[in-house]
Write an enzyme that holds these catalytic residues in place. Structure first.
Site, PDB file in Angstrom:
ATOM      1  N   HIS A 126      21.380  43.297  -5.759  1.00  0.00           N
ATOM      2  CA  HIS A 126      21.806  43.456  -7.157  1.00  0.00           C
ATOM      3  C   HIS A 126      21.465  42.233  -8.025  1.00  0.00           C
ATOM      4  CE1 HIS A 126      23.770  47.185  -6.343  1.00  0.00           C
ATOM      5  NE2 HIS A 126      24.707  46.662  -5.578  1.00  0.00           N
TER       6      HIS A 126
ATOM      7  N   ASP B 297      20.706  51.123   1.163  1.00  0.00           N
ATOM      8  CA  ASP B 297      22.080  50.864   0.734  1.00  0.00           C
ATOM      9  C   ASP B 297      22.524  52.001  -0.189  1.00  0.00           C
ATOM     10  OD1 ASP B 297      24.018  48.170   0.445  1.00  0.00           O
ATOM     11  OD2 ASP B 297      24.161  49.547  -1.258  1.00  0.00           O
TER      12      ASP B 297
END
Length: 334
Positions: A122, A159
């Protein structure tokens, strides 16, 4: 497998109630203690210049100053302590190690898996978010490109959350393909089908936002019908798997239905795809917040490379998954 691991990653203190905490690595180690053929390797932390190769230097300076001052809440989700700087550099360094030894020829039972923390996918060019400070997979990919040991790198992210940071860093690049299977509408609400890259990176971003409840058959179908042909066309020298385990059916923060066996099935497919295109393969830990399911997922990856044959289920992919994959193939010209 050979696991990149360092005690320095335990020094990233997020507090007692934070889901991304040192117990994640301890749980993985406990799970792997029951398996044969596990080897641990420490690695040097990433150098500052390796980090600023994918992140703005001004952001890196700001983060270092924040951590030197004791850290705290960078944002409501992303918590740091004095130990975070060394842990983050070490986590990136472990990812570099995994990429480098894979390209040096480590394969089969020696395939590398970097189990560092904090995670990275992220972290965007100029900011930390989503528990992530430095984008570990991106640092690793850029390092081997800069070293000239790879010309093209693919990053496949399974993910449950979309790796907006990895996409952000490479979106207009033609030498790195980013592919993600993630839960539609989940944090950070990026990774739409239509996000396929721009400029030199056109068609080098593959996003498959699956509906909540997708399970083993959906993920395997998406890999077989979209990820595999995209990787075949891209022809990478290295495939880095951003391996989060929070799509597990018992993970506390997602609604997906992947089983422990599903991670073995995905691993087996990625290994076969990498072999088919002549690419090295390496794994970098991302999320996974149920301690037992995280440990089991990592162990299933290890056991697959250690020779265990995964057991395929009888389920069929959902029609919604088939439709998403078909649209993705059309957008990418596959």
């Amino acid at each position: 497998m050979r696991f990149g691991y360092s005690e320095r990653c335990l020094e990233h203190d997020t507090g007692e109630r934070h889901p991304e905490n040192p117990d994640r690595l301890r749980a993985i180690r406990r799970g792997l203690a029951k398996r044969h053929g596990v080897e641990y390797v420490d690695a040097e932390p990433a150098a500052r210049e390796d980090v600023v190769a994918v992140h703005d230097e001004e952001y890196v300076d700001e983060l270092e100053a924040f951590l030197d001052d004791g850290g705290g809440s960078w944002d409501p989700d992303t918590v740091a302590s004095e130990g975070t700087w060394d842990a983050a550099l070490t986590s990136a360094g472990l990812a570099q190690w995994a990429a480098q030894v894979a390209l040096d020829g480590a394969s089969d039972r020696d395939t590398p898996f970097a189990i560092g923390r904090p995670p990275g996918h992220h972290a965007v060019i100029d900011d930390a978010m989503g528990f992530c400070f430095f984008n570990n997979a991106a640092v690793a990919a850029q390092t081997v490109l800069d070293e000239g040991v790879a010309d093209r790198v693919a990053i496949f992210d399974w993910d449950v959350h979309h790796g907006n940071g990895t996409q952000d860093i490479f979106y207009d690049r033609g030498d790195v393909l980013y592919a993600s299977i993630h839960e539609d509408g989940l944090y950070p609400d990026t990774g739409a089908l239509e996000e396929t890259g721009e400029g030199d990176g056109e068609a080098a971003t593959v996003n498959l936002p699956l509906a909540a409840g997708a399970g083993d058959a959906d993920y395997c179908y998406a890999i077989d019908e979209a990820i595999a042909p995209a990787l075949d066309r891209f022809d990478p020298d290295l495939v880095i798997v951003s391996a989060g385990f929070d799509a597990h059916r018992h993970d506390p923060i997602s609604r997906m239905r992947v089983s422990s066996e599903g991670y073995a099935l995905m691993t087996d497919r990625i290994r076969s795809i990498a072999d088919d295109v002549g690419a090295a393969d390496a794994y970098v830990l991302e999320g996974g917040y149920g301690l037992d399911t995280l440990a089991e997922g990592v162990s299933m990856v290890h056991e697959t490379y250690d020779g265990r044959t995964p057991v395929d289920g009888d389920d069929e992919p959902d029609e919604k998954t088939e439709s998403i994959v078909a649209e993705s193939r059309s957008l990418l010209g596959l």
